[in-house]
Structures are given as structure tokens and as C-alpha cells.
Design an enzyme around this catalytic site. Structure first.
Site, mmCIF file in Angstrom:
data_model
loop_
_atom_site.group_PDB
_atom_site.id
_atom_site.type_symbol
_atom_site.label_atom_id
_atom_site.label_comp_id
_atom_site.label_asym_id
_atom_site.label_seq_id
_atom_site.Cartn_x
_atom_site.Cartn_y
_atom_site.Cartn_z
ATOM 1 N N GLU A 172 -27.543 7.840 -10.938
ATOM 2 C CA GLU A 172 -28.569 8.026 -11.963
ATOM 3 C C GLU A 172 -27.963 8.692 -13.210
ATOM 4 O O GLU A 172 -26.839 9.187 -13.169
ATOM 5 C CB GLU A 172 -29.699 8.896 -11.388
ATOM 6 N N HIS A 222 -28.736 3.050 -14.334
ATOM 7 C CA HIS A 222 -27.921 3.387 -13.166
ATOM 8 C C HIS A 222 -27.132 2.185 -12.653
ATOM 9 O O HIS A 222 -27.542 1.036 -12.821
ATOM 10 C CB HIS A 222 -28.746 4.042 -12.052
ATOM 11 N N ASP A 225 -25.090 1.157 -1.698
ATOM 12 C CA ASP A 225 -25.977 2.290 -1.449
ATOM 13 C C ASP A 225 -26.968 2.013 -0.326
ATOM 14 O O ASP A 225 -27.088 0.879 0.154
ATOM 15 C CB ASP A 225 -26.718 2.694 -2.738
ATOM 16 N N ASP A 264 -33.026 2.648 -15.949
ATOM 17 C CA ASP A 264 -32.508 3.876 -16.557
ATOM 18 C C ASP A 264 -30.987 3.839 -16.732
ATOM 19 O O ASP A 264 -30.367 4.846 -17.040
ATOM 20 C CB ASP A 264 -32.925 5.105 -15.725
#
Ligand code: PGA
Length: 262
Positions: free
Chosen positions: A143, A138, A67, A136
């Protein structure tokens, strides 16, 4: 999934590095999927050591990063381009033309995402994908509620991820981009091996949900339960919420040495 619990980050990262090194030795033109963040830093240090002290050769290796932030120039100190060159690429013998990182400044982002997918296929697919896990859940920047079929695309970070990553921007949340390009979960699942790392008690809930919880898009990393070759290297603090921790230790400790790097 194979869960490898080691006493600390260093030992876990060395075990993970031996798997990556074994792949590179067996296939000199291996394609590595790479991650950023604090988690893989010890792994990268160990790969650098293996290169410098044991001649691990990256001259034919290709890499694809997961990413990149949208809107940061490659030269921006917090860009993942800079991160990768500072923490790994400048210290091994990789050819710059074999390095691939999404372009957060692309004029036509959807076209550049589609091209990234084509480049991965043209390189022969990813042999081993290194992954961290966000607080979270990811993977990459996929996400919660990301489609399990997703490919490389634009995503909006959660407020939690923006807050988590502010530490890289001198604690200033306002400086953290809200958008990114990330490989999709479908892209990650196409890798021949997924190698997740997680360290510290802050990752314990996410690891327990990933390994022992239901497979659900609200916990993107849980999709790794469906991957035929996923390894999860964690330290003791990250293992504290696992119900079957004793079993995972017993499995790993019972393996012959050669099989630990397989
Ligand atoms: P960290 O981030 O390695 O900095 O904890 C992990 C991630 O966001 O995937």
C-alpha cells in the site's frame, strides 16, 4: 518502461500472454510471479488456451503468488489459493508442488514470510512477475508508503483497498480481512521482468502517475520506473491520462513482430 496500449482488455492480455509464453518456451522451468484480482483473468484465460490449443507446457514451471489474506483458510472461497486453482492452475499441467502462495494461516507469519523469500531464491528467482495496480497505486498489497526495500511481510490494507475488494465478498466490507501477507516491493523489483496490466478508466490516474509521475512511495507502482525491464499493458480507457500516449503507440506499432514478444 515499455507502455503497450491496445484497443481493449482482450487484445492487451493476448499480447501480454505472448510474452509469458515466449519465456516459458525458451525456459521450460521458468519461474512465474502471479497476481490475483479481476485484472489478470483474461491473461490467465489466454494462457489456458495456449496450453490446450498450442501445447504450452507448464510441467516444469514454478509459480509464486504475490499475496494472500491473513486469516482465510486455503479452502475459503475468497482465498487466493482458491482463486488461482479455479482460474488457472486446474486448467494447465502445472505440478501442485511447484505452486507457491503465501500461507495466510501460518502460525509464525514472519518466519513463513522469510521462508517464502528463501523459496523464491532457491527456485532461481522470478523470471516474469505479473502485476495489477490497485486504485491507490498498490502493487501486490504494498500500500502507499510501503518501503521500496520491503520484502515479503504482513501489511494492513488501506480502507480504500478493503472497499475495492468488498465486491469479491458479496459487497460486504466487514468480511474483507484487513491484513495480508505480500511480497515486498524489493521482492517484486528483483524479478527479471515486471509485466503490469491495467484496464478501464478507473485505472487511468494510477497508470499516468506510475508511468509519468514522480517515483514516490505514495504511489508504489511508480517504482517500476527504476526496473530495467518493466512492461505495462493497458487498454485505451486506462491510457486516457497519459501525456505521451501517441509516442507509446508509435513505438509499439513500429516494432517488428518478434520484438513485441521480447
Ligand atoms: P483488480 O485489483 O485487478 O481487481 O482491479 C488490482 C489490484 O488490487 O492490484
Amino acid at each position: 518502461m515499455e507502455i503497450i496500449i491496445r484497443e481493449n482488455r482482450q487484445v492487451a492480455s493476448e499480447a501480454a500472454a505472448r510474452v509469458v509464453a515466449r519465456i516459458v518456451r525458451e525456459k521450460p522451468n521458468a519461474v512465474l510471479g502471479l497476481a490475483t484480482g479481476s485484472t489478470p483473468l483474461t491473461l490467465y484465460k489466454e494462457l489456458i488456451r495456449l496450453h490446450k490449443e498450442e501445447g504450452l507446457d507448464f510441467s516444469e514451471v514454478s509459480t509464486f503468488n504475490l499475496d494472500e489474506y491473513i486469516g482465510l483458510e486455503k479452502e475459503h472461497p475468497q482465498s487466493y489459493h482458491i482463486f488461482m486453482w479455479e482460474n488457472l492452475f486446474s486448467q494447465i499441467n502445472i505440478k501442485p508442488e511447484n505452486v507457491h502462495i503465501p500461507d495466510g494461516m501460518a502460525v509464525d507469519i514472519p518466519a513463513s514470510c522469510a521462508a517464502y523469500e528463501r523459496e523464491i531464491v532457491a527456485a532461481g528467482g522470478i523470471d516474469v512477475q505479473v502485476l495489477g495496480i490497485g486504485s491507490d497505486g498498490h502493487i501486490g498489497f504494498n500500500e502507499p508508503t510501503s518501503s521500496f526495500a520491503s520484502r515479503t511481510r504482513i501489511k494492513t490494507l488501506t480502507q480504500q483497498t478493503v472497499a475495492d475488494n468488498a465486491r469479491f465478498f458479496e459487497g460486504n466490507e466487514a468480511c474483507v480481512p484487513h491484513h495480508c501477507i505480500t511480497m515486498g516491493i524489493g521482492t517484486i523489483m528483483d524479478a527479471r521482468m515486471n509485466l503490469m496490466l491495467a484496464f478501464g478508466e478507473g485505472k487511468a490516474d494510477g497508470i499516468a502517475a506510475t508511468v509519468e509521475g514522480p517515483v514516490t512511495a505514495i504511489m508504489p507502482a511508480s517504482i517500476l520506473q527504476h526496473h530495467p525491464n518493466a512492461k505495462v499493458f493497458i487498454d485505451e480507457p486506462a491510457a486516457t491520462k497519459l501525456q505521451l500516449a501517441e509516442y507509446y503507440r508509435w513505438v509499439y506499432d513500429g516494432k517488428p513482430e518478434w520484438q513485441k514478444d521480447a
